[in-house]
Design an enzyme around this catalytic site. Structure first.
Site, PDB file in Angstrom:
ATOM      1  N   GLU A  54       0.845  -1.199   0.000  1.00 53.98           N
ATOM      2  CA  GLU A  54       0.000   0.000   0.000  1.00 53.98           C
ATOM      3  C   GLU A  54       0.876   1.244   0.000  1.00 53.98           C
ATOM      4  O   GLU A  54       1.802   1.372   0.794  1.00 53.98           O
ATOM      5  CB  GLU A  54      -0.922   0.042   1.227  1.00 53.98           C
ATOM      6  N   GLU A  79       4.751   4.874   3.795  1.00 51.84           N
ATOM      7  CA  GLU A  79       4.251   6.219   4.118  1.00 51.84           C
ATOM      8  C   GLU A  79       5.445   7.075   4.530  1.00 51.84           C
ATOM      9  O   GLU A  79       6.337   6.598   5.222  1.00 51.84           O
ATOM     10  CB  GLU A  79       3.206   6.108   5.245  1.00 51.84           C
ATOM     11  N   ASP A 129      -2.441  12.038  -2.923  1.00 50.96           N
ATOM     12  CA  ASP A 129      -2.535  13.510  -2.966  1.00 50.96           C
ATOM     13  C   ASP A 129      -2.938  13.934  -4.369  1.00 50.96           C
ATOM     14  O   ASP A 129      -2.274  13.563  -5.340  1.00 50.96           O
ATOM     15  CB  ASP A 129      -1.188  14.125  -2.583  1.00 50.96           C
ATOM     16  N   LYS A 133      -3.829  21.745  -8.747  1.00 56.46           N
ATOM     17  CA  LYS A 133      -3.427  22.800  -9.699  1.00 56.46           C
ATOM     18  C   LYS A 133      -2.696  22.190 -10.882  1.00 56.46           C
ATOM     19  O   LYS A 133      -1.825  21.335 -10.703  1.00 56.46           O
ATOM     20  CB  LYS A 133      -2.494  23.804  -9.011  1.00 56.46           C
ATOM     21  N   ASP A 165     -11.120  10.885  -5.081  1.00 56.31           N
ATOM     22  CA  ASP A 165     -12.355  11.692  -5.101  1.00 56.31           C
ATOM     23  C   ASP A 165     -12.167  12.908  -6.013  1.00 56.31           C
ATOM     24  O   ASP A 165     -12.926  13.861  -5.941  1.00 56.31           O
ATOM     25  CB  ASP A 165     -12.756  12.124  -3.678  1.00 56.31           C
ATOM     26  N   THR A 196     -11.761   5.152   3.937  1.00 52.33           N
ATOM     27  CA  THR A 196     -10.527   5.703   4.510  1.00 52.33           C
ATOM     28  C   THR A 196     -10.812   7.098   5.061  1.00 52.33           C
ATOM     29  O   THR A 196     -11.851   7.698   4.780  1.00 52.33           O
ATOM     30  CB  THR A 196      -9.392   5.805   3.470  1.00 52.33           C
ATOM     31  N   LYS A 197      -9.839   7.607   5.802  1.00 56.43           N
ATOM     32  CA  LYS A 197      -9.986   8.921   6.414  1.00 56.43           C
ATOM     33  C   LYS A 197     -10.172  10.009   5.344  1.00 56.43           C
ATOM     34  O   LYS A 197     -11.027  10.879   5.461  1.00 56.43           O
ATOM     35  CB  LYS A 197      -8.711   9.182   7.216  1.00 56.43           C
ATOM     36  N   PHE A 198      -9.370   9.931   4.285  1.00 58.85           N
ATOM     37  CA  PHE A 198      -9.484  10.955   3.240  1.00 58.85           C
ATOM     38  C   PHE A 198     -10.760  10.793   2.434  1.00 58.85           C
ATOM     39  O   PHE A 198     -11.308  11.769   1.937  1.00 58.85           O
ATOM     40  CB  PHE A 198      -8.243  10.957   2.341  1.00 58.85           C
TER      41      PHE A 198
HETATM   42  C1  LIG Z   1      -4.264  12.211   0.799  1.00 59.04           C
HETATM   43  S1  LIG Z   1      -3.384  11.135   1.856  1.00 59.04           S
HETATM   44  C2  LIG Z   1      -4.363   9.654   1.867  1.00 59.04           C
HETATM   45  C3  LIG Z   1      -4.089   8.770   3.055  1.00 59.04           C
HETATM   46  C4  LIG Z   1      -4.929   7.486   3.134  1.00 59.04           C
HETATM   47  N1  LIG Z   1      -4.643   6.583   2.031  1.00 59.04           N
HETATM   48  C5  LIG Z   1      -6.396   7.787   3.186  1.00 59.04           C
HETATM   49  O1  LIG Z   1      -7.099   7.528   2.191  1.00 59.04           O
HETATM   50  O2  LIG Z   1      -6.846   8.287   4.233  1.00 59.04           O
HETATM   51  C6  LIG Z   1      -1.986  10.681   0.864  1.00 59.04           C
HETATM   52  C7  LIG Z   1      -0.842  10.095   1.682  1.00 59.04           C
HETATM   53  O3  LIG Z   1       0.160   9.635   0.800  1.00 59.04           O
HETATM   54  C8  LIG Z   1       1.432   9.926   1.362  1.00 59.04           C
HETATM   55  N2  LIG Z   1       2.384   9.949   0.243  1.00 59.04           N
HETATM   56  C9  LIG Z   1       2.368  10.764  -0.837  1.00 59.04           C
HETATM   57  N3  LIG Z   1       3.360  10.468  -1.694  1.00 59.04           N
HETATM   58  C10 LIG Z   1       4.026   9.415  -1.129  1.00 59.04           C
HETATM   59  C11 LIG Z   1       5.152   8.660  -1.537  1.00 59.04           C
HETATM   60  N4  LIG Z   1       5.794   8.916  -2.679  1.00 59.04           N
HETATM   61  N5  LIG Z   1       5.574   7.670  -0.724  1.00 59.04           N
HETATM   62  C12 LIG Z   1       4.936   7.398   0.442  1.00 59.04           C
HETATM   63  N6  LIG Z   1       3.849   8.084   0.882  1.00 59.04           N
HETATM   64  C13 LIG Z   1       3.410   9.077   0.096  1.00 59.04           C
HETATM   65  C14 LIG Z   1       1.233  11.257   2.067  1.00 59.04           C
HETATM   66  O4  LIG Z   1       2.189  11.456   3.077  1.00 59.04           O
HETATM   67  C15 LIG Z   1      -0.183  11.090   2.626  1.00 59.04           C
HETATM   68  O5  LIG Z   1      -0.163  10.540   3.923  1.00 59.04           O
END
Ligand SMILES: C[S@@+](CC[C@H](N)C(=O)[O-])C[C@H]1O[C@@H](n2cnc3c(N)ncnc32)[C@H](O)[C@@H]1O
Length: 217
Positions: A54, A79, A129, A133, A165, A196-198
């Site tokens: 994941e 993460e 993420d 933009k 989303d 998930t949280k997001f």
């Molecule tokens: C928008 S959050 C979503 C978290 C979770 N999957 C959820 O749905 O609640 C995106 C997560 O991906 C992590 N992330 C982004 N790019 C990453 C990378 N290249 N390697 C590891 N983690 C990454 C960020 O730190 C962040 O915690």
């Protein structure tokens, strides 16, 4: 993807005392140190089982729940965000999850360097993420280079499960995977994804949630 361009910005954020303790005491126990050597999954988990990676596990609630609901598979969560890694470590300890390990590092480097070709049963990427933009779209994880990496690391019939989303990111994901002949669209994932949280945040804002599944031939 040009690795000078990262898919994340490391924000310090607040790390709670419990997360700090977990990073100190539990990372050596449940973490896998980043290394340029391939992970030997049978050594890490002490058995041969399907392996799921994941990317961006966030605070890790969903990750821990999936691992608890699927004792037949092994999971590696990647993460970069310290508080999230700390939270997940605490869940692993509390729920006694022997089938989940965490790497605190950039997932693209982990995939490329630590994961053997053809070794994954699934890749999970839930609500990456969105970088809304246009000038930031180059930071989005899902691009042709990511598709190619996923193709190399998945076993035959392995699944990529993506969720977002952001409608235009969903289109970008769809296009990127559809353009690779070794992937075909699938109807469901390796697991049924819990919210998930997001996702909860996206739903609250009225955003449409989309899951996409692709199977490697
Ligand atoms: C928008 S959050 C979503 C978290 C979770 N999957 C959820 O749905 O609640 C995106 C997560 O991906 C992590 N992330 C982004 N790019 C990453 C990378 N290249 N390697 C590891 N983690 C990454 C960020 O730190 C962040 O915690």
């Amino acid at each position: 993807m040009n690795r000078a361009i990262r898919s994340y910005v490391l924000r310090q954020g607040r790390t709670t005392p419990a997360q700090t303790r977990a990073l100190e005491a539990l990372l050596p126990k449940y973490g896998l140190a980043f290394s340029e050597k391939k992970i030997e999954k049978a050594l890490v988990f002490g058995r041969e089982a399907p392996l799921v990676l994941e990317i961006g596990s966030g605070m890790g609630e969903t990750t821990a729940r999936i691992a608890a609901e699927h004792p037949e598979a092994d999971f590696i969560a990647v993460e970069v965000h310290g508080p999230g890694v700390g939270s997940l470590l605490n869940r692993i300890e509390k729920d006694k999850l022997s089938n989940l390990r965490v790497v605190r590092h950039d997932a693209v480097a982990v995939l490329r360097l630590m994961i053997a070709d053809g070794s994954l049963a699934a890749v999970h990427l839930f609500f990456p993420d969105p970088w809304p933009k246009k000038r930031h779209h180059k930071r989005r994880l899902v691009q042709p280079s990511f598709v190619s990496l996923a193709k190399d690391k998945l076993a035959a019939r392995g699944i990529v499960h993506l969720a977002t989303d952001w409608p235009d990111y969903a289109e970008q994901m769809d296009l990127a995977f559809s353009n690779e002949p070794l992937f075909q669209r699938a109807e469901k994932g390796f697991v049924e994804r819990p919210e998930t949280k997001f996702e909860t945040r996206g739903r609250r804002l009225g955003n449409p949630i989309r899951d996409l599944y692709f199977r490697r031939r």
